[in-house]
Design a protein around this motif. Structure first.
Motif, short mmCIF file in Angstrom:
data_model
loop_
_atom_site.label_atom_id
_atom_site.label_comp_id
_atom_site.label_asym_id
_atom_site.label_seq_id
_atom_site.Cartn_x
_atom_site.Cartn_y
_atom_site.Cartn_z
N MET A 24 3.94 -6.59 1.29
CA MET A 24 3.87 -5.48 2.25
C MET A 24 2.42 -5.30 2.68
N LEU A 26 -0.19 -2.95 4.73
CA LEU A 26 -0.41 -1.62 5.29
C LEU A 26 -1.64 -1.68 6.18
N GLU A 27 -1.44 -1.53 7.48
CA GLU A 27 -2.52 -1.65 8.47
C GLU A 27 -2.77 -0.28 9.10
N ALA A 30 -2.55 1.68 14.47
CA ALA A 30 -1.16 1.91 14.86
C ALA A 30 -0.76 1.14 16.11
N GLU A 32 0.27 -1.78 18.69
CA GLU A 32 0.95 -3.07 18.63
C GLU A 32 0.00 -4.17 19.09
N SER A 132 6.42 -7.89 5.19
CA SER A 132 6.63 -6.72 6.04
C SER A 132 5.27 -6.17 6.44
N PHE A 133 5.18 -5.65 7.64
CA PHE A 133 3.91 -5.21 8.22
C PHE A 133 4.10 -3.81 8.76
N ARG A 134 3.36 -2.86 8.20
CA ARG A 134 3.48 -1.46 8.60
C ARG A 134 2.21 -1.02 9.32
N ARG A 135 2.35 -0.75 10.60
CA ARG A 135 1.22 -0.25 11.40
C ARG A 135 1.07 1.26 11.23
N GLU A 137 -0.58 2.91 8.96
CA GLU A 137 -0.51 3.35 7.56
C GLU A 137 -1.93 3.38 6.97
N THR A 157 -0.51 7.13 0.46
CA THR A 157 -0.83 7.06 1.89
C THR A 157 -1.34 8.40 2.40
N VAL A 163 3.57 4.63 -2.79
CA VAL A 163 4.27 3.35 -2.62
C VAL A 163 3.85 2.44 -3.76
#
Length: 471
Positions: A24, A26-27, A30, A32, A132-135, A137, A157, A163
């Motif tokens: 995972m 966490l980037e 935000a 795209e 998985s890539f979460r923008r 975060e 976070t 997490v």
């Protein structure tokens, strides 16, 4: 879990996913990622990556590792327009003997904008099963488990969520908050050793109007030099683009005026090696002038003052930063991350042994390059300050080499050139260059036989050019 979705974080995602782990990322950003490389160049703003829109050298160490360990990434970069550069076939035109050697096969580079490099890297990471890539975060802290030896067990976070993770990799870069996060739990991370790089950069991008080089490529991947009060280098990029970057002292008020586009152009035209590249028939500018300052050489290594914490592995710029002029950051990041993946494959349990082995790897990966950058930056800044003040710098002892003196000799001596390039490409330890008696003798002979082949305007001339362009 990987904190940060830049180059180091994405390479870590690829490497650990290839080992079968669920990853995972966490980037904090935000936004795209853009659809095309040109959109990335113009529209992709990454506030957490200040060097995003500056010149990059994707050197041999990193390029070779991509080819060998992440071939799909290398192939995707080339397909997206990155140039494959073989330095053994692009030796400086001033060398009398330009015959390639078998060992030159290692001297590979990619000519590529950082925006293109990161865009393709992200696409490839997101294609990997298990990533998985979460923008959007932002990590604000760590969670810690264990009554005896503490172990990092996840992150907290910005919105207060916890997490969990078996292993947390800190790829959040030079602004890493790892020290603060660990201190909140009574744990210690080493305090960084910090030395100013004493340089500010100005960069502008261009698109070439023809396929042939507009001027001599004395650096193979580009053209440029280091002179007594500034440096200027042109870097070949992807899709017929290139960048020109100047470095000056942070307090050089006269040359700071090159933040203005007309002044920047005047400085390019005043620098003979670079002038042909901005002729109207050769190129058109495709960016404003970008500035970047506040740069440090920094190193955080565990030792007696702080023991590594199991379950938490800082990587790349979270461990070490060096002056971007040396073009080592991406290569060292790739080498460090892939080395950690190998280590975790052999020692999968996030325990004290794994943490200690990782600390040893960080020291071997970064310490020689940190010390080299500090030494060369101090010498270069001393020369520049003397020139700006109108003073002469006493000559160095004959047995002392600097990057500048070796680079001058490398323009006319093919043995020095190879040794210097292998060091610049992070393939050989810098001590092997600066402490070699043969190299010392060759540098001395080159200095005595001829003046530097690529001159630049003296201080008074360049200041006058800048002042007139600024009017």
């Amino acid at each position: 879990m990987i904190i940060g979705g830049g180059v180091a974080g994405l390479v870590a995602a690829l490497a650990f996913a290839d080992l079968g782990h669920d990853v995972m990322v966490l980037e904090r950003d935000a936004n795209e990622a853009p659809d095309t490389v040109d959109d990335a160049h113009g529209d992709w703003q990454r506030p957490t990556v200040p060097q995003m829109h500056h010149s990059h050298a994707f050197g041999s160490l990193g390029t070779n590792l991509l080819r060998d360990r992440l071939p799909a990434v290398h192939q995707a970069l080339v397909a997206a327009g990155a140039r494959e550069i073989e330095l053994g076939k692009a030796m400086p035109p001033t060398l009398a003997d330009r015959t390639p050697h078998p060992a030159d096969a290692e001297l590979r580079m990619l000519g590529c904008r950082r925006t293109t490099f990161e865009l393709i890297l992200r696409r490839e990471a997101l294609r990997r099963p298990g990533v998985s890539f979460r923008r959007g975060e932002t990590v604000r802290g760590l969670t810690v488990a264990g009554r005896g030896p503490a172990r990092v067990a996840g992150v907290v976070t910005k919105d207060g969520r916890t997490v969990g993770a078996d292993l947390v990799i800190d790829a959040s870069g030079r602004r890493s908050q790892g020290n603060e996060w660990l201190r909140e739990h009574g744990l210690a991370e080493p305090e960084p050793v910090v030395r100013s790089a004493d340089i500010t950069y100005y960069t502008r991008y261009y698109r070439a109007l023809g396929p042939r080089p507009a001027g001599p490529l004395n650096r193979g991947f580009g053209a440029g030099g280091l002179w007594d009060h500034y440096t200027g280098v042109m870097f070949l990029g992807d899709n017929n683009t290139f960048a020109i970057s100047f470095g000056i002292l942070p307090d050089d008020a006269e040359l700071k005026l090159m933040r203005a586009e007309d002044v920047f152009t005047a400085v390019v035209r005043a620098t003979p090696l670079l002038a042909p590249w901005v002729a109207p028939e050769a190129s058109v500018p495709i960016s404003p002038v970008h500035a970047m300052g506040g740069l440090d050489n920094s190193l955080k290594l565990y030792g007696q003052d702080a023991q590594p914490v199991p379950g938490f592995l800082p990587v790349a710029d979270a461990v070490c930063t060096t002056n971007p002029a040396y073009g080592r950051g991406v290569s060292l990041a790739i080498a460090h991350v892939l080395g950690l993946a190998d280590l975790v494959r052999e020692h999968p349990e996030p325990d004290a042994e794994q943490a200690a082995l990782a600390a040893g790897l960080a020291g071997r990966t970064f310490r020689p390059w940190f010390e080299d950058a500090v030494r060369n930056d101090a010498g270069r800044a001393r020369l520049w300050r003397a020139t700006v003040a109108g003073r002469r710098v006493p000559p160095l002892p004959p047995d002392v080499l600097t990057f500048g003196t070796v680079a001058e000799a490398a323009a006319t001596d093919e043995v020095v050139w190879r040794r210097l390039v292998r060091t610049m490409m992070s393939l050989d330890n810098p001590a092997g260059l600066y402490e070699d008696e043969e190299i010392r003798l060759r540098v001395k002979q080159a200095a005595a036989s001829s003046p530097p082949p690529f001159p630049a305007p003296d201080r008074a001339t360049l200041v006058d050019i800048v002042r007139r362009a600024a009017v």
